[in-house]
Scaffold this active site. Sequence first.
Site, PDB file in Angstrom:
ATOM      1  N   GLU A   1      -7.518   9.646   1.014  1.00 58.42           N
ATOM      2  CA  GLU A   1      -8.218  10.071   2.222  1.00 58.42           C
ATOM      3  C   GLU A   1      -8.211  11.585   2.419  1.00 58.42           C
ATOM      4  O   GLU A   1      -8.702  12.076   3.437  1.00 58.42           O
ATOM      5  CB  GLU A   1      -7.617   9.361   3.429  1.00 58.42           C
ATOM      6  CG  GLU A   1      -7.829   7.854   3.372  1.00 58.42           C
ATOM      7  CD  GLU A   1      -7.081   7.101   4.455  1.00 58.42           C
ATOM      8  OE1 GLU A   1      -6.575   7.765   5.398  1.00 58.42           O
ATOM      9  OE2 GLU A   1      -6.987   5.867   4.367  1.00 58.42           O
TER      10      GLU A   1
ATOM     11  N   TRP B   1      -7.221  -2.668   3.826  1.00 61.91           N
ATOM     12  CA  TRP B   1      -7.201  -3.141   2.447  1.00 61.91           C
ATOM     13  C   TRP B   1      -5.771  -3.364   1.955  1.00 61.91           C
ATOM     14  O   TRP B   1      -5.550  -3.946   0.895  1.00 61.91           O
ATOM     15  CB  TRP B   1      -7.904  -2.136   1.530  1.00 61.91           C
ATOM     16  CG  TRP B   1      -7.183  -0.825   1.403  1.00 61.91           C
ATOM     17  CD1 TRP B   1      -6.756  -0.005   2.407  1.00 61.91           C
ATOM     18  CD2 TRP B   1      -6.806  -0.182   0.186  1.00 61.91           C
ATOM     19  NE1 TRP B   1      -6.142   1.106   1.902  1.00 61.91           N
ATOM     20  CE2 TRP B   1      -6.161   1.028   0.534  1.00 61.91           C
ATOM     21  CE3 TRP B   1      -6.960  -0.494  -1.153  1.00 61.91           C
ATOM     22  CZ2 TRP B   1      -5.655   1.925  -0.415  1.00 61.91           C
ATOM     23  CZ3 TRP B   1      -6.469   0.400  -2.103  1.00 61.91           C
ATOM     24  CH2 TRP B   1      -5.825   1.589  -1.729  1.00 61.91           C
ATOM     25  N   ASP B   2      -4.792  -2.899   2.745  1.00 64.06           N
ATOM     26  CA  ASP B   2      -3.384  -3.007   2.366  1.00 64.06           C
ATOM     27  C   ASP B   2      -3.019  -4.419   1.931  1.00 64.06           C
ATOM     28  O   ASP B   2      -2.323  -4.626   0.933  1.00 64.06           O
ATOM     29  CB  ASP B   2      -2.483  -2.648   3.543  1.00 64.06           C
ATOM     30  CG  ASP B   2      -2.715  -1.261   4.095  1.00 64.06           C
ATOM     31  OD1 ASP B   2      -3.762  -0.677   3.778  1.00 64.06           O
ATOM     32  OD2 ASP B   2      -1.857  -0.778   4.849  1.00 64.06           O
TER      33      ASP B   2
ATOM     34  N   LYS C   1      -3.679  12.414  -0.802  1.00 64.44           N
ATOM     35  CA  LYS C   1      -2.786  11.772   0.157  1.00 64.44           C
ATOM     36  C   LYS C   1      -1.999  10.658  -0.527  1.00 64.44           C
ATOM     37  O   LYS C   1      -0.835  10.423  -0.218  1.00 64.44           O
ATOM     38  CB  LYS C   1      -3.596  11.201   1.320  1.00 64.44           C
ATOM     39  CG  LYS C   1      -2.742  10.576   2.416  1.00 64.44           C
ATOM     40  CD  LYS C   1      -3.610   9.992   3.525  1.00 64.44           C
ATOM     41  CE  LYS C   1      -2.764   9.363   4.624  1.00 64.44           C
ATOM     42  NZ  LYS C   1      -3.590   8.679   5.646  1.00 64.44           N
ATOM     43  N   GLN C   2      -2.662   9.965  -1.456  1.00 58.13           N
ATOM     44  CA  GLN C   2      -2.041   8.832  -2.131  1.00 58.13           C
ATOM     45  C   GLN C   2      -2.716   8.620  -3.472  1.00 58.13           C
ATOM     46  O   GLN C   2      -3.761   9.198  -3.755  1.00 58.13           O
ATOM     47  CB  GLN C   2      -2.187   7.573  -1.281  1.00 58.13           C
ATOM     48  CG  GLN C   2      -3.628   7.152  -1.072  1.00 58.13           C
ATOM     49  CD  GLN C   2      -3.848   6.415   0.228  1.00 58.13           C
ATOM     50  OE1 GLN C   2      -3.670   6.964   1.298  1.00 58.13           O
ATOM     51  NE2 GLN C   2      -4.214   5.150   0.121  1.00 58.13           N
TER      52      GLN C   2
END
Length: 836
Positions: A508, A379-380, A620-621
Amino acid sequence: MRFADHDPLNRNRFPVDDWALVETEFSADDIGTTETMFAVGNGYLGLRGNVDEGRDGHVHGTFINGFHETWPIRHAEEAFGFARVGQTIVNAPDAKTIRLYVDDEPLVLTNAELMSYERRLDFRTGTLSRSLEWRTPSGKRVQISSRRMVSFTDRHLGVIEYEVELLDADAAVTISSQMLNRQDGRDEYRSGVQESVEAFDPRKAEQFTERVLQPRLKRERDGRYLLGYRCTNSGMTVVAGTEHRIETENPFDETTTIEDDLAKHVYRMRAEQGKPIRITKLFTYHTAASVPVRELADRCDRTLDRAAEVGVEELLRQQEAWLDDYWTNTDVEIPGHPTLQQATRWNLFQLAQATARTDGGGVAAKGVSGSGYGGHYFWDSEVYVMPFLSYTAPNTARNVLRFRQRMLEPARARATELNQRGALFPWRTINGLESSAYYAAGTAQYHIDADISYALVQYVAATGDEDFVARGAIDVLVETARMWEDLGFWRSNSVEVFHIHGVTGPDEYTTVVNDNLYTNVMAKGNLKAAAIAVDELRRRAPAAYARAVDRLDLHPDEADEWRRAADHMFIPFDEQLGVHPQDSAFLEKELWDLESTPASRRPLLLHYHPLVIYRFQVLKQADVVLALLLQGDQFSTEEKQANFEYYDPLTTGDSTLSAVVQSIIASEVGYHELSMRYFRAALFVDLADLHHNAQDGVHVASTGGVWSSLVYGFGGFRDHNGVFTFDPRLPDDWDRLIFRLTIRETRVRVELEPTAMTFTVEAGTEAQFSVRGEQVVVRDGEPVTVALDGQGPRHYGMPNMRDVEGARRADGTLLTASMPMIAVDLEESESTTGFD
């Protein structure tokens, strides 16, 4: 989060240059990182920044976008619907190598006595050049210069120039130009073949144990070499070709060798002092899903013929002209900050190298700079790279979206396999099939459907390319909306609410949850966008609408159902804490005390079992914070600040996708110093190897995020629902920020200063914006300046765990912070006892 608060580069070795990355001292200690830093590519073909002579190296890599091998994914315990076919990018035959021997002594940089050395990646010429003086073991001085280019104008073509000159004595000189199949380890020096067993790291590519490239063709004719292969399992084919020319006043002889995995052209001579030897090497690559290698060989011949006819100097001129145009559309200027300027342009140059000539292919997580993440598309590209492309390179953006559109049929099949209507795009893939073996942090990230739709809608709004929708992109919006409408369910208790359960958001470290905030908000946008697109298509292009109805079996009431689901989407909010929970159970967990977690235990995914991580509030993000950016019009200013202050201390930044988002929202809500820290962390993530994995390739999504941090963050640009607005946040120590946006075929130069914002049309006719509520129409030849009253709110410091800990949940229980200690205690015990 790994910050770069001060200039992280050794400026004696890497001096500041606004338009180049320069290295003045060779080192083998970080050779994997510098191979990435000095890689050259065009989106289709990429060469790692390996030394010309081909021995020293971390991984000698030549990568072609989408050229991959497949392999069966073997699960320890099988279940229906698990991913079955793994895909990994293949290291294509290496045409970079040119070996030099003087008096039969090889030039090996790690052992050589170098009197001078400079390597330069030039952002304006698109070339990698190197110049060094070598003192041979017998004391002779030799000047070696080289230049390497992968063409932006002909994506299948590259050029290497290699020049040798004896400075103070005559000598026997041998130059061996080679093409090697390194994927299957046929280099006699074993260079670039990883012999050691590396520690577990899911970010690295899978390693093959059996032969990948099956020889199908070898041919030498008048100094031109072709090697052709077919991948064992995927059936993909590749042919690589080289051609040589020598210029020298020294008499020479030459020999040729060609084998299945090696082509070699060798020049030998007794070279005289002051008489240079120049080798020009043209190289080309052609690949296909199943085209026979003999046809690809014909294509290689045509490419080399055309290049020889045009000439190297013209090829270099075309390269520079292409980049002149590129920088005209994309450059971001930060006057007075040369270190930031250099790093910004390096990141923007990497975007060109990862995307420019994908020509209908995807944008891999590492572009074509390395094999990290197996060469997969995530998806980046839609969330982090597509904004840059839509506003600076719309044709490239369209190609990337067409790539996703061509994946629609396997996405439909995947949705059916998971018992859903519509289409479900793969979380990670090369060929369109799901390749994520860990479904909890892979397939469960259904939000990829909404991410792709978001990018499509953003592109159409930025370009006005309604024709793209009419010509088939409507299918993507319809099928993703069908998936959401089918995946979600209704629950009634005085009011009807639409829920989505059993999904994973961008974070994640938290998987398979109910009502993930990001997923719900993005799905809501996807459903609305699809309904609007269908209505607009019916109104604007009745014939295209009729074809879509037939093609998709589209029913008249479907758009109404999507709109109803969007209007009633459950958006979780906790009144007690005043924040949006990341999911329905997130706030029930213990806080992970990141401030007390040793740096040696980061990133968490390499040191803790997933189940340990899943039990905590730890990210994580950015997840909720990313929703604040992409769907910012759905949240109030107060909600944005409260959410940022809650989630920022819980975010590890273990993903390079995080810093750019945190920087943008920190700017918006007023944490200006923290925003700059996050921006610098993203800016130097590869240049300073902040995540210790730059050797695997450029973090392409982060490079796109750097542009967004500048334009969306400090520039304050937003584009919700196709309305273009600015609310800037210029850093305190910046005098100006200058960037360009192309909106509906009009390129506008935006110059931001502390007290004003000026818009100038550089190409096109006019564009319309809103600056803090003031409507602006800028026309060709009529710049507009808008006065600014400051740069938004200012908060000093940064949110921390103590601000979160101690608050009470809705049930009255306290939020407390801790961390798993057994692993840390064991590590400390081992370091004390010396146990290894």
